[in-house]
Structures are given as C-alpha cells and as structure tokens.
Design an enzyme around this catalytic site. Structure first.
Site, short mmCIF file in Angstrom:
data_model
loop_
_atom_site.label_atom_id
_atom_site.label_comp_id
_atom_site.label_asym_id
_atom_site.label_seq_id
_atom_site.Cartn_x
_atom_site.Cartn_y
_atom_site.Cartn_z
N ASP A 202 0.85 -1.21 0.00
CA ASP A 202 0.00 0.00 0.00
C ASP A 202 0.87 1.25 0.00
O ASP A 202 1.87 1.30 0.73
CB ASP A 202 -0.86 0.10 1.26
CG ASP A 202 -1.73 -1.11 1.52
OD1 ASP A 202 -1.35 -2.23 1.13
OD2 ASP A 202 -2.80 -0.92 2.14
N ASP B 19 -0.60 -2.87 -4.22
CA ASP B 19 -1.81 -2.87 -3.37
C ASP B 19 -2.42 -1.48 -3.50
O ASP B 19 -2.15 -0.79 -4.49
CB ASP B 19 -1.47 -3.26 -1.92
CG ASP B 19 -2.67 -3.88 -1.20
OD1 ASP B 19 -3.77 -3.32 -1.30
OD2 ASP B 19 -2.51 -4.93 -0.55
N ASP B 20 -3.23 -1.07 -2.52
CA ASP B 20 -3.91 0.22 -2.66
C ASP B 20 -2.93 1.37 -2.87
O ASP B 20 -1.90 1.45 -2.21
CB ASP B 20 -4.73 0.52 -1.40
CG ASP B 20 -5.86 -0.47 -1.22
OD1 ASP B 20 -6.60 -0.71 -2.18
OD2 ASP B 20 -6.00 -1.01 -0.10
N HIS C 266 -3.94 -1.70 -6.55
CA HIS C 266 -5.35 -2.03 -6.37
C HIS C 266 -6.27 -0.82 -6.43
O HIS C 266 -7.45 -0.93 -6.13
CB HIS C 266 -5.56 -2.77 -5.04
CG HIS C 266 -4.87 -4.10 -4.98
ND1 HIS C 266 -4.88 -4.90 -3.88
CD2 HIS C 266 -4.13 -4.77 -5.91
CE1 HIS C 266 -4.19 -6.01 -4.11
NE2 HIS C 266 -3.70 -5.95 -5.33
N ARG D 18 -12.67 2.35 -5.21
CA ARG D 18 -13.51 1.38 -4.46
C ARG D 18 -13.78 1.82 -3.03
O ARG D 18 -13.03 2.57 -2.43
CB ARG D 18 -12.92 -0.01 -4.49
CG ARG D 18 -11.63 -0.18 -3.75
CD ARG D 18 -11.26 -1.67 -3.74
NE ARG D 18 -9.90 -1.87 -3.28
CZ ARG D 18 -9.35 -3.07 -3.10
NH1 ARG D 18 -10.04 -4.17 -3.35
NH2 ARG D 18 -8.11 -3.18 -2.67
N LYS E 40 -14.88 -0.37 0.49
CA LYS E 40 -15.14 -1.68 1.09
C LYS E 40 -15.53 -1.45 2.54
O LYS E 40 -14.81 -0.78 3.29
CB LYS E 40 -13.87 -2.54 1.12
CG LYS E 40 -13.23 -2.78 -0.23
CD LYS E 40 -11.97 -3.61 -0.09
CE LYS E 40 -10.81 -2.84 0.49
NZ LYS E 40 -9.55 -3.61 0.55
#
Ligand SMILES: *[C@@H]1O[C@H](CO)[C@@H](O)[C@H](O)[C@H]1NC(C)=O
Length: 360
Positions: free
Chosen positions: A178, A199-200, A221, A254, A256
């Site tokens: 991340d 990742d993010d 991501h 996104r 979540k």
C-alpha cells in the site's frame, strides 16, 4: 537552623528556574545512531547517506517543534524479519524534505515472497507518520518498500510530490505494498503522488477531511476507502479523491465496508479520475468484507451515504466489470452519480441493492 532552611529554599529556587534555552543548530548526520541521539538539539537535521542497522527504526519521533528533516544521498536499511517501522517521524510544525537526487531505498526485495502481511517472512512497515501534526512531507523518493509504505495517523498533515517506486516488485513478488494508509486522521492532504506498487494507492480506513489529488497510480489495487470496520475508529467522513489517473491496476476506485460491523462512510467524493487497463472492477463498492476478503453477503451496519462519483472515464480489461455495487438493503443512499463513462469489460451479474438510476 534558619540559615540551613534558607539555603534549602535558595537551592530549590535555583532548581525551579527555567533551564537556559539551548541553541539549536543545523546538523548533518551520517549515522542513524547520531541522528537519533542529536535530534532534539538540531533545528535542521540532514540525513546524509544513512544506513539504518537491521531491526532498528530511524526514530525521529517527538521532534522539537519546527524541526526540519532532510533526506540526502541514499538511505538504506539492514535486513531482519521484524514489524518495523523503518522510519518514524512525529512532532508538530515539522518539515520533512528530500534533496533532488536522494533515494530512500527500503530494499524490499530481501523480504518479498508473494505473501505480504498474510504470511511468510515478517516484513517491516516503512514510514510511520503518527502524531505528525501541522506538518509537511515533500518531495521524498521512495523505492522498494518491504510492505506498506506510509502509515498516516495525523492531523493537518500535507504530503506532496512523493514518489513510491515498488515496480521491481512486479517481477519479484511484492505484495501488500500500500502506498498511503490513512486512519484516525483529520485534515490530511496528499498531493501529486506518483506510485507504482502492488496494493492500494490510497486506503482510508477512518478519519475526516481528507483530500487526495493529482496522483498517478500504477500496478496496484486503486484508490480505496476501507476496508472500514472492526477498528477503534470506524468513521470515514468528508473525503475527496480527485484529478488522478489509475492504470494497470486491479481496481480503479472502491469502497469496502466490513461484514456485520458498525460504522459510517459519509461525504466521500471521487471526481475527475481517469482509469485504464483495470483487471477486476473499474468502480467497486461493497459492504461484505471480512478479514480482508469479500464474503459475497452484504450487511447494513456501515452505511455509505452522501457519496459522489463523477467524471470517471477510461477503460477496463475485457473480462473486468466497469461497475460492481454490492450493498445491503437500504444501506447505500443519497448517491450522486454523474459522467461515469467506462468502456470495455462486461456488466457484473452480482450487483445488489443499487441506488436508483445507477447502472450496474
Ligand atoms: C495491463 O495490466 C496488467 C496488470 O493487470 C499488466 O500486466 C499489463 O502489462 C498491462 N497492459 C498494458 C498494455 O500496459
């Protein structure tokens, strides 16, 4: 006897006087130990080609107000399996800079094993900006973080022009790298980040009044809120993510939230974001996460309200979904959805409880 007590009073008076203000100077350090030992007596700290020994933190916590920290040359770290962080900076009115050609090299390839924080080698976190308030981090060049790069828990912190290049990790099995994890923070701005990771690019777990703008994110991501839930703070309020590009990534944007947890996601805006070559979902909003994975069953305890998604353009890969929304009944409301124009891919057949007027 009287003389003696006067002497005692005299001594205690002297002890109560403020200690003379030490003159703080500009300091250049070439070892982590000397930087840590001297940090309080310097108004400006230059870290010149510092090698941080294995298992130790370059600990610049609790700096005196208005300290300036400058990374110069190559900053490197010894190898050990441990949690880190490799660098920690805290204090108020602190400025952290890098010289034009500096590099902070995490040497992550020594830890990368494809498992990130899910197993395998214990990998040190990279940079904790916890309690770094009313402060600035600008122009840092970061390479090869073992796992997550910046962990931010601060108020009134600006991070600008930060480069995180974990591109070596595409072939060397980096995972969970991340770029910016933000939690428990207010008034954090991240401007003009340039990220290549796995990742993010951004993950906001909690906090309010957060702005992420002008970024280029590659390989990871995407731009994420969450996952939200199961921590001590589970509220995300007033977050704006805008004017950014996300390429060659699993997701574009996104949100979540966690299965059967409570909290709130309110006042989030994604605006003016360009996507390209997205492999899973262009826009994904789901209320079903548990232990870092989707369950497929959404719950309603963390409503997503007052969401704006506007001016999202670009394309996804042919077997990706442009949009995927999985909400609990009534827990996604008051959404504004405008100028969403994503080409490629196939419509998802798993969408549920999608607010009116949104194509999913
Ligand atoms: C598209 O993204 C994938 C990763 O999902 C990457 O391997 C591939 O090289 C990218 N394609 C282009 C044309 O950049």
């Amino acid at each position: 006897m009287i003389f003696l007590s006067m002497l005692v009073i005299g001594i205690s008076l002297v002890a109560a006087l403020p200690t003379p203000v030490q003159k703080r100077t500009d300091c250049t350090f070439t070892s982590a130990a000397s930087a840590i030992a001297g940090k309080k007596s310097c108004s400006s700290i230059v870290l010149e080609d510092i090698h941080v020994p294995a298992g130790e933190t370059l600990d610049l916590s609790d700096l005196e107000p208005k300290t300036k920290v400058v990374f110069a040359g190559e900053t490197s770290f010894g190898y050990k399996e441990w949690d880190g962080p490799l660098i920690r900076v805290s204090g108020s009115n602190i400025v952290v800079l890098g010289t034009t050609n500096h590099i902070i090299n995490g040497g992550g390839e020594r830890w990368w094993d494809g498992q990130g924080t899910n197993g395998g080698k214990t990998k040190p976190k990279f940079f904790y900006a916890h309690g770094l308030d009313n402060s600035l981090i600008a122009g840092l060049n970061v390479k090869n973080t073992p796992v997550q790069a910046f962990s931010i828990e601060s108020n009134h912190l600006l991070l600008t022009h930060i480069t995180i290049d974990d591109s070596d990790g595409d072939d060397l099995s980096a995972h969970n790298t991340d770029a910016f994890d933000v939690g428990d923070s207010t008034h954090v701005t991240i401007r003009k980040a340039n990220v290549h990771n796995q990742d993010d690019c951004l993950a906001v777990n909690s906090g309010s009044d957060i702005l992420f703008t002008g970024a280029y994110c590659s390989g990871g991501h995407g731009l994420s809120i969450g996952s939200v839930g199961g921590r001590s703070n589970n509220k995300v309020e007033n977050v704006k993510i805008e004017k950014s590009t996300v390429v060659n990534s699993q997701n574009g944007i996104r949100i979540k939230t966690d299965y059967k947890q409570t909290g709130l996601v309110s006042g989030v805006t994604f605006s003016n974001i360009r996507l390209s070559n997205i492999s899973d979902e262009g826009i994904v909003i789901e209320q079903d996460y548990e232990n870092g994975s989707p369950t497929g069953t959404p719950t309603t305890g963390i409503p997503i309200t007052d969401l704006t998604v506007e001016k999202i353009s670009g394309s996804v890969q042919s077997d990706a979904a442009p949009v995927y929304i999985l909400c609990g009944e009534g827990s996604c409301s008051d959404w504004t959805w405008e100028d969403v124009d994503l080409s490629g891919g196939q419509a998802s057949d798993k969408c549920a409880n999608v607010p009116n007027g949104i194509e999913c």
